[in-house]
Design a protein around this motif. Structure first.
Motif, PDB file in Angstrom:
ATOM      1  N   ILE A   1      -9.437   1.061   5.838  1.00  0.00           N
ATOM      2  CA  ILE A   1     -10.062   2.321   6.256  1.00  0.00           C
ATOM      3  C   ILE A   1     -10.152   2.419   7.775  1.00  0.00           C
ATOM      4  CG2 ILE A   1     -12.234   3.627   6.216  1.00  0.00           C
ATOM      5  CD1 ILE A   1     -12.656   2.456   3.363  1.00  0.00           C
ATOM      6  N   THR A   2     -10.443   1.300   8.436  1.00  0.00           N
ATOM      7  CA  THR A   2     -10.708   1.338   9.876  1.00  0.00           C
ATOM      8  C   THR A   2      -9.481   1.047  10.736  1.00  0.00           C
ATOM      9  OG1 THR A   2     -11.337  -1.012   9.867  1.00  0.00           O
ATOM     10  CG2 THR A   2     -13.100   0.617   9.515  1.00  0.00           C
ATOM     11  N   GLY A   3      -8.451   0.424  10.148  1.00  0.00           N
ATOM     12  CA  GLY A   3      -7.287   0.055  10.942  1.00  0.00           C
ATOM     13  C   GLY A   3      -7.340  -1.346  11.510  1.00  0.00           C
ATOM     14  N   PHE A   4      -8.385  -2.100  11.189  1.00  0.00           N
ATOM     15  CA  PHE A   4      -8.468  -3.492  11.649  1.00  0.00           C
ATOM     16  C   PHE A   4      -7.428  -4.350  10.928  1.00  0.00           C
ATOM     17  CE2 PHE A   4     -12.052  -2.447  14.027  1.00  0.00           C
ATOM     18  CZ  PHE A   4     -12.531  -3.562  14.711  1.00  0.00           C
ATOM     19  N   PRO A   5      -6.954  -5.420  11.552  1.00  0.00           N
ATOM     20  CA  PRO A   5      -5.933  -6.262  10.917  1.00  0.00           C
ATOM     21  C   PRO A   5      -6.460  -6.941   9.648  1.00  0.00           C
ATOM     22  CG  PRO A   5      -6.116  -6.748  13.271  1.00  0.00           C
ATOM     23  CD  PRO A   5      -7.278  -5.887  12.913  1.00  0.00           C
ATOM     24  N   PRO A   6      -5.834  -6.725   8.494  1.00  0.00           N
ATOM     25  CA  PRO A   6      -6.289  -7.399   7.267  1.00  0.00           C
ATOM     26  C   PRO A   6      -6.214  -8.915   7.371  1.00  0.00           C
ATOM     27  CG  PRO A   6      -4.786  -5.592   6.759  1.00  0.00           C
ATOM     28  CD  PRO A   6      -4.735  -5.787   8.234  1.00  0.00           C
ATOM     29  N   SER A   7      -5.191  -9.439   8.076  1.00  0.00           N
ATOM     30  CA  SER A   7      -5.041 -10.887   8.174  1.00  0.00           C
ATOM     31  C   SER A   7      -6.225 -11.519   8.898  1.00  0.00           C
ATOM     32  CB  SER A   7      -3.736 -11.240   8.886  1.00  0.00           C
ATOM     33  OG  SER A   7      -3.688 -10.645  10.169  1.00  0.00           O
TER      34      SER A   7
END
Length: 451
Positions: free
Chosen positions: A50-56
């Motif tokens: 949702i926020t665009g933060f890196p999932p990794s």
């Protein structure tokens, strides 16, 4: 780290529980750890999606935070620290105020909240939670949690209308979530959000909404996508973001306190003395995430449900879950797959999810028997909810260094201010006490079928 083996290590009697300091055989323990990963995964990857933060990076820091939590609580409190939805609104606002794609401003906000949470944990460890209850009784705490969820409603509408087919994909997703919740029990029923997203994802593929190019190009093994927070000393305007993030602390406190009380009730132990350590651990975990580019963390109700269903409270299983999450953080292809989830699927999930966040606040009211026949409770909730849902805004300070108050910040100020102002007025008037001694609990919901 040593755990005492429970029984023969293979079976749990129907009336027995596996305590935090116990474990089953290691193959069984690894299986339970993997089950906790499945339970946390859907909610944890939704925040970066949702926020665009890196999932990794988010997966890496959630696993690292979980292990840190277990260490700081002395392996006495089983918990998984996953991404907190309370951060979504302030992160979205912080991203909107900076250059496109620049996550460092939001990371500064996450880091700051981690520092504040750690300080709260130290204070609670020394003085207890009484001061929290005095400052934020259940009507105030419940209102703040509720408005954080309801404040996100416009984001759902934007995703719903993102493309020509988003509305249909969203509808298929939410209907799937509802049907899975009602038709299945146990773990499948608790994973209705994840499974509903899978159905919506398949529908999106059929509608031609997904591009797999990035997935094909992503490597199987690689470092998580770390990034540093912005420096507030070189850019003083960053301090103006803090009012948007500070209300998140109140939600994290409620979730951690609720988690401690819930686990204590299920294993019939008084875990209140560990509350300060739990808050401190969550604070340090969030600090690390903010410093390295992950999402802020919190204790997870999804994993409480797994423990309630299995009666296995072994912290060994959570060590396994934390290690698996860290390893997933080193697989860029996982993050690439997560980022292919289209707006329609997000809309279908969040139309329920954000509402459920709001209802956690309502549950705090119910659990603590907040009396809404009293004007002090009526006006505290009414004024704050409208301010938060309408997303009122206020900017103060100079144009170069503005301090921005969004609807969540102003709603929080309204809830605390209205309550204590009316309480003071009642005392001056000489009226009867307006509330009983409050006990704030968390918003943990366990399916009746799992009890």
């Amino acid at each position: 780290m040593a755990w005492k083996q429970h029984g023969d290590g293979k079976h749990v009697a129907p009336d027995a529980i596996v305590l935090p300091e116990e474990r089953l055989s290691w193959p069984k323990t690894i299986g339970f750890g993997a089950q906790h990963v499945v339970a946390m995964f859907g909610a944890t990857f939704l925040v970066p999606l949702i926020t665009g933060f890196p999932p990794s990076a988010t997966l890496f820091f959630s696993g690292l935070g979980t292990i840190l939590f277990l260490l700081l609580t002395g392996n006495r409190l089983p918990s998984y620290l996953g991404s907190s939805f309370a951060f979504i609104a302030p992160i979205t606002a912080a991203l909107a105020g900076g250059p496109e794609g620049d996550l460092s401003r939001a990371s500064f906000g996450i880091l700051s909240i981690g520092v504040l949470m750690a300080i709260v944990g130290v204070i609670v460890q020394k003085f207890g939670t009484g001061w929290i209850n005095a400052l934020m009784p259940p009507v105030v705490m419940g209102t703040i949690v509720a408005l954080i969820g309801f404040n996100l409603a416009p984001a759902v509408k934007n995703n719903w209308n993102a493309t020509e087919n988003s509305g249909w994909v969203a509808l298929i997703t939410i209907v799937s979530v509802l049907l899975i919740t009602m038709l299945f029990r146990g773990l499948i029923g608790r994973l209705s959000i994840v499974l509903g997203m899978v159905v919506g994802y398949i529908a999106a593929i059929l509608f031609g909404e997904i591009d797999f190019t990035a997935v094909k190009e992503a490597a199987w093994i690689g470092l998580p996508e770390f990034h540093l927070p912005a420096n507030p000393f070189s850019d003083p305007a960053l301090w103006g973001l803090l009012p948007m993030f500070i209300p998140v602390v109140l939600v994290l406190i409620a979730e951690n306190v609720g988690h401690v009380k819930s686990v204590g009730l299920m294993i019939n132990r008084d875990l209140d003395p560990v509350t300060g350590r739990a808050l401190l651990a969550d604070g340090i975990s969030t600090m690390l995430a903010g410093f390295g580019g992950g999402s802020g963390t919190t204790t997870y109700g999804e994993n409480i449900g797994v423990m309630a269903a299995t009666r296995v409270y072994s912290t060994a299983a959570y060590w396994v879950a934390g290690i698996i999450a860290i390893l997933l953080g080193f697989c860029p292809k996982v993050g690439a797959v997560i980022f292919t989830v289209p707006a329609g699927v997000l809309a279908g999930v969040t139309v329920a999810l954000y509402g459920l966040i709001g209802l956690i606040g309502v549950k705090i009211w119910i659990d603590n028997k907040v009396d809404f026949s009293k004007p002090i409770n009526q006006f505290t909730a009414a004024v704050a909810l409208i301010v938060g849902i309408a997303d009122f805004g206020l900017t103060v300070g100079s144009e170069a260094n503005p301090i921005v108050f969004n609807g969540i910040a102003l709603g929080t100020i309204a809830a605390v201010g209205v309550y204590h102002l009316m309480r003071l007025a009642a005392k001056v008037r000489g009226g009867e006490p307006v509330v009983a001694d409050p006990v704030v609990t968390g918003g943990i919901v366990v399916n009746a079928d799992d009890k």
